[in-house]
Motif scaffolding. Structure first.
Motif, mmCIF file in Angstrom:
data_model
loop_
_atom_site.group_PDB
_atom_site.id
_atom_site.type_symbol
_atom_site.label_atom_id
_atom_site.label_comp_id
_atom_site.label_asym_id
_atom_site.label_seq_id
_atom_site.Cartn_x
_atom_site.Cartn_y
_atom_site.Cartn_z
ATOM 1 N N TYR A 8 1.039 -1.217 0.058
ATOM 2 C CA TYR A 8 -0.088 0.135 -0.234
ATOM 3 C C TYR A 8 0.993 1.337 0.028
ATOM 4 C CZ TYR A 8 0.948 -0.102 5.151
ATOM 5 O OH TYR A 8 1.510 -0.026 6.285
ATOM 6 N N THR A 9 0.715 2.239 -0.587
ATOM 7 C CA THR A 9 1.146 3.559 -0.760
ATOM 8 C C THR A 9 0.733 4.553 0.296
ATOM 9 O OG1 THR A 9 1.227 2.970 -3.141
ATOM 10 C CG2 THR A 9 2.003 4.948 -2.348
ATOM 11 N N ASP A 10 1.731 5.233 0.905
ATOM 12 C CA ASP A 10 1.533 6.281 1.813
ATOM 13 C C ASP A 10 1.136 7.458 0.879
ATOM 14 O OD1 ASP A 10 4.112 7.456 1.532
ATOM 15 O OD2 ASP A 10 4.595 6.477 3.139
ATOM 16 N N LYS A 11 0.863 8.542 1.628
ATOM 17 C CA LYS A 11 0.553 9.953 1.070
ATOM 18 C C LYS A 11 1.847 10.635 0.444
ATOM 19 C CE LYS A 11 1.102 12.511 5.444
ATOM 20 N NZ LYS A 11 0.597 13.448 6.462
ATOM 21 N N TYR A 12 3.055 9.956 0.797
ATOM 22 C CA TYR A 12 4.261 10.739 0.346
ATOM 23 C C TYR A 12 4.552 9.641 -1.019
ATOM 24 C CZ TYR A 12 4.528 12.796 4.842
ATOM 25 O OH TYR A 12 4.176 13.599 5.830
ATOM 26 N N GLY A 13 4.005 8.824 -1.370
ATOM 27 C CA GLY A 13 4.477 7.823 -2.626
ATOM 28 C C GLY A 13 5.231 6.789 -2.145
ATOM 29 N N ASN A 14 5.274 6.462 -0.859
ATOM 30 C CA ASN A 14 6.201 5.541 -0.548
ATOM 31 C C ASN A 14 5.430 4.094 -0.462
ATOM 32 O OD1 ASN A 14 8.890 7.122 -0.125
ATOM 33 N ND2 ASN A 14 7.968 7.819 1.710
ATOM 34 N N LYS A 15 6.153 2.926 -0.792
ATOM 35 C CA LYS A 15 5.551 1.785 -0.576
ATOM 36 C C LYS A 15 5.702 1.040 0.531
ATOM 37 C CE LYS A 15 3.673 1.987 -4.786
ATOM 38 N NZ LYS A 15 4.127 0.871 -5.935
ATOM 39 N N HIS A 16 4.873 0.401 1.094
ATOM 40 C CA HIS A 16 5.066 -0.500 2.354
ATOM 41 C C HIS A 16 4.450 -1.863 2.198
ATOM 42 C CE1 HIS A 16 5.280 2.993 4.996
ATOM 43 N NE2 HIS A 16 4.795 3.594 4.278
ATOM 44 N N CYS A 17 5.368 -2.819 2.297
ATOM 45 C CA CYS A 17 5.134 -4.224 2.006
ATOM 46 C C CYS A 17 4.137 -4.882 3.270
ATOM 47 C CB CYS A 17 6.421 -5.090 1.996
ATOM 48 S SG CYS A 17 6.229 -6.937 1.705
ATOM 49 N N ASP A 18 3.104 -5.471 2.981
ATOM 50 C CA ASP A 18 2.231 -5.834 3.737
ATOM 51 C C ASP A 18 2.189 -7.308 4.031
ATOM 52 O OD1 ASP A 18 0.064 -4.832 5.598
ATOM 53 O OD2 ASP A 18 -1.554 -5.584 4.627
ATOM 54 N N ASN A 19 3.216 -7.985 3.504
ATOM 55 C CA ASN A 19 3.518 -9.544 3.725
ATOM 56 C C ASN A 19 4.071 -9.712 4.919
ATOM 57 O OD1 ASN A 19 3.277 -9.136 0.639
ATOM 58 N ND2 ASN A 19 3.534 -11.322 0.700
ATOM 59 N N ILE A 20 3.499 -10.509 5.633
ATOM 60 C CA ILE A 20 4.014 -10.899 6.999
ATOM 61 C C ILE A 20 5.388 -11.975 6.729
ATOM 62 C CG2 ILE A 20 3.888 -12.244 9.336
ATOM 63 C CD1 ILE A 20 0.903 -12.001 8.576
ATOM 64 N N ILE A 21 6.628 -11.080 7.482
ATOM 65 C CA ILE A 21 8.122 -11.775 7.447
ATOM 66 C C ILE A 21 8.535 -12.029 8.829
ATOM 67 C CG2 ILE A 21 10.273 -11.871 6.771
ATOM 68 C CD1 ILE A 21 9.015 -9.856 4.437
ATOM 69 N N THR A 22 8.606 -13.086 9.315
ATOM 70 C CA THR A 22 9.137 -13.498 10.639
ATOM 71 C C THR A 22 10.493 -13.905 10.662
ATOM 72 O OG1 THR A 22 8.138 -15.505 10.726
ATOM 73 C CG2 THR A 22 6.807 -13.814 11.565
ATOM 74 N N PHE A 23 11.365 -13.590 11.637
ATOM 75 C CA PHE A 23 12.606 -14.017 11.857
ATOM 76 C C PHE A 23 13.144 -14.501 13.159
ATOM 77 C CE2 PHE A 23 17.299 -12.894 12.207
ATOM 78 C CZ PHE A 23 17.693 -13.487 11.240
ATOM 79 N N ASP A 24 14.388 -15.413 12.997
ATOM 80 C CA ASP A 24 14.725 -15.905 14.340
ATOM 81 C C ASP A 24 16.203 -16.458 14.161
ATOM 82 O OD1 ASP A 24 14.403 -16.804 17.040
ATOM 83 O OD2 ASP A 24 13.720 -18.726 16.521
ATOM 84 N N ILE A 25 16.802 -16.549 15.169
ATOM 85 C CA ILE A 25 18.022 -17.165 15.051
ATOM 86 C C ILE A 25 18.096 -18.111 16.480
ATOM 87 C CG2 ILE A 25 19.265 -15.311 14.120
ATOM 88 C CD1 ILE A 25 20.730 -14.689 16.327
#
Length: 304
Positions: free
Chosen positions: A24-41
């Motif tokens: 989705y695009t914010d009011k400044y034209g930047n894109k935000h990824c809405d897929n869930i990404i989880t990380f662990d070590i």
């Protein structure tokens, strides 16, 4: 709805190209990824004795004086022996990427962020993937923002901050937002040109251990039974099927947990940072609605 668990082979990075990312695009034209990404070590914690790491045993420490003196003089060490990252293929499946060293992690993050950046500009389908990737990385003028969710970020950050020291550092803004020293709640870093990664701590969001989070929310995937934490493992240590499944379940279960939050709040960006933030958001929203209704009523009864 997330249906299938698709476990990739270690370092099989081409599978990233099969993931469709939503934005989705914010009011400044930047894109935000809405897929869930989880990380662990996963790490082995022990003590370095004569150039070799040994595990810590509480019972032996209390009963064996020689062992106790050795530990008291030794240097504590923490060895990362595996990392795993679960990436949601929006409404289709989950792919889990699994590596054993920091080089493979750097390679994975570059491939992942480059593909997300490409799709943010050109979409999922590709006529010239390499050309589109180069154009996205070097000619984009807008930011693409990606969230990585980590349970107990404070621990992982102590390892990641050494690996990505240059990316975490910024003269223009404070990249680490923390409650206290070594307790970050979120960390922002610029991984490449116009690619921003935000690490979010799900522990401060849920205020629960991962095991209790899975049980309380009745998630489809639960945390596995504990493995032997006293065993010293390193990147070349062969792992059993049980140990591998333990690593994978940690990140898979978090995808299902975050998916509930995204459904409730509408997008990843709108999920509050902390558990108290959820209450604050609800109260403020309720008060705003009540104030609005009161103002409308006053307007209706005002004489013309």
């Amino acid at each position: 709805m997330i249906n299938v668990l698709n476990i990739t082979k270690p370092n099989n990075l081409d599978d990233i190209n099969d993931i469709e990312f939503k934005f989705y695009t914010d009011k400044y034209g930047n894109k935000h990824c809405d897929n869930i990404i989880t990380f662990d070590i996963e790490t082995s914690t022990g003590y370095c004795v004569n150039g070799k790491a040994i595990g810590f045993d509480h019972d032996k420490y209390n009963s064996d004086e020689t062992f106790r003196k050795t530990i008291d003089k030794a240097m504590p060490v923490s060895i990362m022996y595996t990392w795993q990252c679960a990436v949601e293929n929006y409404d289709k499946d989950i792919k889990v990427f699994f590596g054993r060293d920091y080089n493979s992690l750097s390679e994975f993050l570059f491939k992942l962020t480059a593909e997300i950046k490409r799709q943010s500009m050109f979409g999922f389908q590709s006529l010239d993937r390499d050309g589109e990737t180069q154009a996205a990385l070097f000619y984009s003028k807008k930011d693409t923002n990606i969230m990585l969710f980590i349970h107990n970020l404070g621990f992982e950050f102590q390892h990641l901050r050494n690996l990505f020291e240059n990316e975490f550092y910024s003269k223009r803004r404070q990249n680490v937002f923390a409650r206290t020293s070594r307790k970050p709640m979120k960390v922002n870093f610029k991984y490449a040109k116009h690619i921003n990664i935000e690490l979010r701590d799900t522990l401060v969001l849920t205020q629960k251990s991962l095991d209790n989070w899975c049980k309380d929310e009745k998630l489809p995937v639960m945390k596995c039974d504990k493995i032997d934490y006293l065993k010293i493992r390193h990147p070349e240590t062969p792992l059993t099927d049980k140990e591998i499944q333990y690593c994978l379940n940690d990140v898979i279960s978090m995808v299902y947990g975050i998916e509930k939050y995204r459904t409730k709040f509408g997008s990843l960006k709108d999920i509050p940072l902390t558990q108290t933030g959820i209450v604050r958001k609800k109260v403020c929203s309720t008060l705003w609605n009540e104030d609005r209704d009161w103002c409308m009523k006053q307007w209706e009864i005002m004489p013309e």
